[in-house]
Scaffold this motif. Structure first.
Motif, PDB file in Angstrom:
ATOM      1  N   MET A 136      12.600  -0.452   0.762  1.00  0.00           N
ATOM      2  CA  MET A 136      11.866  -1.465  -0.306  1.00  0.00           C
ATOM      3  C   MET A 136      10.737  -0.951  -0.895  1.00  0.00           C
ATOM      4  N   ILE A 137      10.529  -1.181  -2.289  1.00  0.00           N
ATOM      5  CA  ILE A 137       9.470  -0.775  -2.970  1.00  0.00           C
ATOM      6  C   ILE A 137       8.541  -2.133  -2.990  1.00  0.00           C
ATOM      7  N   LYS A 138       7.216  -2.046  -2.599  1.00  0.00           N
ATOM      8  CA  LYS A 138       6.613  -3.374  -2.740  1.00  0.00           C
ATOM      9  C   LYS A 138       5.121  -2.858  -3.619  1.00  0.00           C
ATOM     10  N   ASN A 139       4.721  -3.639  -4.625  1.00  0.00           N
ATOM     11  CA  ASN A 139       3.730  -3.364  -5.356  1.00  0.00           C
ATOM     12  C   ASN A 139       2.273  -4.002  -4.918  1.00  0.00           C
ATOM     13  N   LEU A 140       1.386  -3.489  -4.957  1.00  0.00           N
ATOM     14  CA  LEU A 140       0.116  -4.024  -4.282  1.00  0.00           C
ATOM     15  C   LEU A 140      -1.143  -3.442  -5.216  1.00  0.00           C
ATOM     16  N   ILE A 141      -2.184  -4.285  -5.485  1.00  0.00           N
ATOM     17  CA  ILE A 141      -3.244  -3.784  -6.077  1.00  0.00           C
ATOM     18  C   ILE A 141      -4.373  -3.392  -4.822  1.00  0.00           C
ATOM     19  N   CYS A 142      -4.687  -2.183  -5.062  1.00  0.00           N
ATOM     20  CA  CYS A 142      -5.831  -1.547  -3.897  1.00  0.00           C
ATOM     21  C   CYS A 142      -7.066  -2.458  -4.287  1.00  0.00           C
ATOM     22  N   ILE A 143      -7.751  -2.876  -3.192  1.00  0.00           N
ATOM     23  CA  ILE A 143      -9.191  -3.443  -3.251  1.00  0.00           C
ATOM     24  C   ILE A 143     -10.324  -2.590  -2.714  1.00  0.00           C
ATOM     25  N   GLU A 144     -10.178  -1.432  -2.659  1.00  0.00           N
ATOM     26  CA  GLU A 144     -10.905  -0.518  -1.769  1.00  0.00           C
ATOM     27  C   GLU A 144     -12.185  -0.102  -2.783  1.00  0.00           C
ATOM     28  N   CYS A 145     -11.785  -0.444  -4.329  1.00  0.00           N
ATOM     29  CA  CYS A 145     -13.089  -0.205  -5.133  1.00  0.00           C
ATOM     30  C   CYS A 145     -12.649  -0.983  -6.522  1.00  0.00           C
ATOM     31  N   PRO A 146     -13.458  -0.911  -7.408  1.00  0.00           N
ATOM     32  CA  PRO A 146     -13.367  -1.775  -8.668  1.00  0.00           C
ATOM     33  C   PRO A 146     -12.197  -1.360  -9.553  1.00  0.00           C
ATOM     34  N   LYS A 147     -11.624  -0.128  -9.323  1.00  0.00           N
ATOM     35  CA  LYS A 147     -10.705   0.683 -10.043  1.00  0.00           C
ATOM     36  C   LYS A 147      -9.410  -0.270 -10.144  1.00  0.00           C
ATOM     37  N   SER A 148      -9.283  -0.975  -8.943  1.00  0.00           N
ATOM     38  CA  SER A 148      -8.048  -1.701  -8.832  1.00  0.00           C
ATOM     39  C   SER A 148      -6.727  -1.015  -8.829  1.00  0.00           C
ATOM     40  N   CYS A 149      -6.463   0.149  -8.587  1.00  0.00           N
ATOM     41  CA  CYS A 149      -5.165   0.713  -8.512  1.00  0.00           C
ATOM     42  C   CYS A 149      -3.946   0.041  -8.264  1.00  0.00           C
ATOM     43  N   ALA A 150      -2.997   0.144  -9.111  1.00  0.00           N
ATOM     44  CA  ALA A 150      -1.636  -0.504  -8.857  1.00  0.00           C
ATOM     45  C   ALA A 150      -0.996   0.382  -7.842  1.00  0.00           C
ATOM     46  N   LEU A 151      -0.615   0.122  -6.584  1.00  0.00           N
ATOM     47  CA  LEU A 151       0.020   0.987  -5.826  1.00  0.00           C
ATOM     48  C   LEU A 151       1.535   0.465  -5.699  1.00  0.00           C
ATOM     49  N   ALA A 152       2.314   1.501  -5.544  1.00  0.00           N
ATOM     50  CA  ALA A 152       3.863   1.342  -5.173  1.00  0.00           C
ATOM     51  C   ALA A 152       3.963   1.846  -3.812  1.00  0.00           C
ATOM     52  N   LEU A 153       4.445   0.797  -2.790  1.00  0.00           N
ATOM     53  CA  LEU A 153       4.547   1.327  -1.348  1.00  0.00           C
ATOM     54  C   LEU A 153       5.937   1.247  -1.218  1.00  0.00           C
ATOM     55  N   ASP A 154       6.459   2.420  -0.520  1.00  0.00           N
ATOM     56  CA  ASP A 154       7.907   2.471  -0.173  1.00  0.00           C
ATOM     57  C   ASP A 154       7.845   2.241   1.393  1.00  0.00           C
ATOM     58  N   ILE A 155       8.668   1.165   1.779  1.00  0.00           N
ATOM     59  CA  ILE A 155       8.641   0.573   2.921  1.00  0.00           C
ATOM     60  C   ILE A 155       9.788   0.662   3.503  1.00  0.00           C
ATOM     61  N   GLU A 156       9.803   1.241   4.918  1.00  0.00           N
ATOM     62  CA  GLU A 156      11.224   1.379   5.722  1.00  0.00           C
ATOM     63  C   GLU A 156      10.734   0.629   7.142  1.00  0.00           C
ATOM     64  N   ASN A 157      11.748  -0.314   7.484  1.00  0.00           N
ATOM     65  CA  ASN A 157      11.227  -1.060   8.840  1.00  0.00           C
ATOM     66  C   ASN A 157       9.887  -1.360   9.113  1.00  0.00           C
ATOM     67  N   CYS A 158       9.347  -1.992   8.270  1.00  0.00           N
ATOM     68  CA  CYS A 158       7.931  -2.344   8.075  1.00  0.00           C
ATOM     69  C   CYS A 158       7.069  -1.368   8.252  1.00  0.00           C
ATOM     70  N   ARG A 159       7.495  -0.137   7.908  1.00  0.00           N
ATOM     71  CA  ARG A 159       6.103   1.123   7.853  1.00  0.00           C
ATOM     72  C   ARG A 159       6.319   1.420   6.563  1.00  0.00           C
ATOM     73  N   VAL A 160       5.100   2.038   6.100  1.00  0.00           N
ATOM     74  CA  VAL A 160       4.911   2.687   5.064  1.00  0.00           C
ATOM     75  C   VAL A 160       5.396   3.963   4.903  1.00  0.00           C
ATOM     76  N   VAL A 161       6.230   4.479   4.137  1.00  0.00           N
ATOM     77  CA  VAL A 161       6.617   5.774   4.381  1.00  0.00           C
ATOM     78  C   VAL A 161       5.964   6.533   3.061  1.00  0.00           C
ATOM     79  N   LYS A 162       5.738   6.036   1.950  1.00  0.00           N
ATOM     80  CA  LYS A 162       5.276   6.649   0.755  1.00  0.00           C
ATOM     81  C   LYS A 162       4.156   5.823  -0.050  1.00  0.00           C
ATOM     82  N   VAL A 163       3.076   6.198  -0.296  1.00  0.00           N
ATOM     83  CA  VAL A 163       2.138   5.329  -1.366  1.00  0.00           C
ATOM     84  C   VAL A 163       2.100   6.099  -2.436  1.00  0.00           C
TER      85      VAL A 163
END
Ligand SMILES: Cc1cc2nc3c(=O)[nH]c(=O)nc-3n(C[C@H](O)[C@H](O)[C@H](O)COP(=O)(O)OP(=O)(O)OC[C@H]3O[C@@H](n4cnc5c(N)ncnc54)[C@H](O)[C@@H]3O)c2cc1C
Lengths: 309, 118
Positions: free
Chosen positions: B1-28
């Motif tokens: 499953m791919i989930k999209n998130l906004i990173c909040i670590e800094c003002p750049k606010s990168c749009a992240l795509a997370l590849d999730i398998e069994n509640c674990r993130v396998v790739k960002v």
């Protein structure tokens, strides 16, 4: 009349950075005026993190960022700090009048830096019709009441405008035990940073209405409720879209305007030896950029002093 | 499953795509720095936030002392932490960075003052 080489009005991050940089570039007689009883300006009330990532390569809160510059300023004996000192008048010859407890002083500044920050736009400037009850605050004022004075200005709030200050205050209200029923933004997108939408609004499940506006405020003594309507592409009200939200507080977060009354008073747009920096020159989203530009202003003032000898 | 998130670590606010398998993130992907990867993983597996708040001072010239956790804490612990902070009082002079509560709530973080309060 007393003469000083460099007078800086305002000791927020801009005024402090300008003072330190002017010293580093050769100015040796610097007077830093601040109307508040502390150095640091708006940063003192911005207790959230998100400052200094570019400049210090660290994530700091506003007060921590201010503290770094306060220490630098305090360590330079050529910078005289005058607190509780409000500048009230300026002429074209750079004669500045300021008031401090028990005294009115007039000084002639050979160079002058205005770092007076910004003021908030108010309800009046966005024309929300309706009653005029208590309970309508600008977001920055609410921030000061909570974070500096320890007073919670309301129990159930609606926030108008999605500027960063409003978003930050949504979270602050909730952490202080109040409710936030909605954040309402007339534009299609948030005005504030996405990171603030995520960690201040979405984290707490606060309804975020884009393309909506408050069309009326009701309340006899205190705010009781507001009308909210959806708007179209031209920001015109869409008929039939109206709904009401009960609340006792409306926080208005619709931007800042540079504070430069003193320069208007002096009349001409350009006075040799007068420099403006920080939010007084334009509104900065990030303090790091305000600091960098203010360091340039400090350097330019020092150069002006050297060349005009 | 791919989930999209906004990173909040800094003002750049990168749009992240997370590849999730069994509640674990396998790739960002979508991040512009390593912080984005850590944030993306934590946000799915155990979301964390730095908590900032104020503590009432007694007998000092400042009324409220701003405070924060020196490291992020689990989002789920924020309400409990806020209630604890509300009970605290500061009656002595503190410097910015001073520890007010060590191993706060057993979370392995310290609660620190963020402003000099005299
Ligand atoms: C609520 C809020 C949240 C923010 N959040 C962030 C963030 O998360 N990250 C980030 O990087 N940036 C943030 N910013 C932006 C950043 O804080 C500002 O860009 C920066 O503080 C501007 O500094 P300044 O010195 O120009 O203004 P200020 O900090 O406003 O300083 C101006 C000073 O001048 C003094 N003054 C004004 N008039 C006079 C007078 N006549 N006589 C004497 N003194 C006077 C005032 O008392 C004040 O101390 C935020 C800003 C606000 C308002």
């Amino acid at each position: 009349m007393l003469e000083r080489d460099l007078v800086i009005v305002g000791a927020g991050p801009a005024g402090m950075a300008a003072a330190v940089s002017a010293y580093e570039h050769g100015a040796r007689d610097i007077l830093l005026l601040e109307r508040d009883q502390y150095l640091g300006g708006i940063l003192n009330q911005c207790i959230h993190t998100g400052f200094g990532l570019n400049y210090f390569k660290e994530v700091l809160t506003g007060p921590e960022y201010a503290d770094r510059f306060i220490k630098k300023v305090r360590a330079i004996d050529k910078i005289e700090v005058s607190l509780k000192s409000i500048a009230v008048h300026l002429t074209q010859d750079k004669i500045l009048t300021f008031i401090k407890p028990g005294a009115i002083q007039k000084i002639k500044a050979r160079a002058l830096i205005m770092a007076t920050g910004a003021r908030e736009r108010t309800r009046e400037m966005i024309h929300i019709p309706g009653d005029r009850p208590a309970g309508v605050f600008s977001a920055g004022l609410a921030q000061k009441l909570i974070n500096i004075e320890g007073l919670l200005p309301g129990k159930v709030a609606v926030i108008v405008g999605s500027g960063d200050i409003g978003l930050i205050m949504a979270r602050r209200f909730i952490l202080e035990g109040a409710k936030v029923k909605a954040v309402i933004e007339i534009q299609k997108q948030s005005r504030g940073l996405m990171r603030n939408v995520v960690q201040c609004v979405e984290d707490f499940g606060i309804p975020f209405y884009l393309s909506h506006k408050i069309s009326r405020i009701y309340g006899k003594n205190r705010v009781e409720r507001v009308d909210v309507v959806k708007v179209d592409e031209n920001l015109e009200e869409i008929p039939g879209s109206k709904f009401q939200i009960e609340c006792d507080t409306v926080l208005v977060s619709v931007g800042l305007i540079p504070e430069n009354e003193l320069m208007e008073m002096a009349g001409t747009p350009s006075i040799p030896g007068l420099f403006v920096c920080g939010n007084a020159s334009k509104i900065y989203d990030l303090v790091d950029s305000a600091t960098r530009d203010s360091e340039k202003a400090g350097k330019m003032a020092a150069e002006y002093l050297r060349n005009s000898r | 499953m791919i989930k999209n998130l906004i990173c909040i670590e800094c003002p750049k606010s990168c749009a992240l795509a997370l590849d999730i398998e069994n509640c674990r993130v396998v790739k960002v992907s979508g991040n512009q720095c390593p912080k984005g990867e850590d944030y993306g993983k934590a946000e799915i597996e155990n979301p964390l936030r730095i908590l900032t708040a104020t503590v009432l001072c007694q007998g000092l010239s400042l009324k409220m002392a701003p405070v924060r956790t020196d490291k992020p804490i689990p989002k789920a612990k924020i309400q409990e932490a806020v209630s604890e902070i509300r009970k605290m009082r500061i009656g002595r002079v503190v410097q910015s960075g001073d520890i007010l509560a060590r191993d706060f709530l057993g979370l392995g973080v310290n609660l620190i003052a963020t402003r000099e309060c005299g």
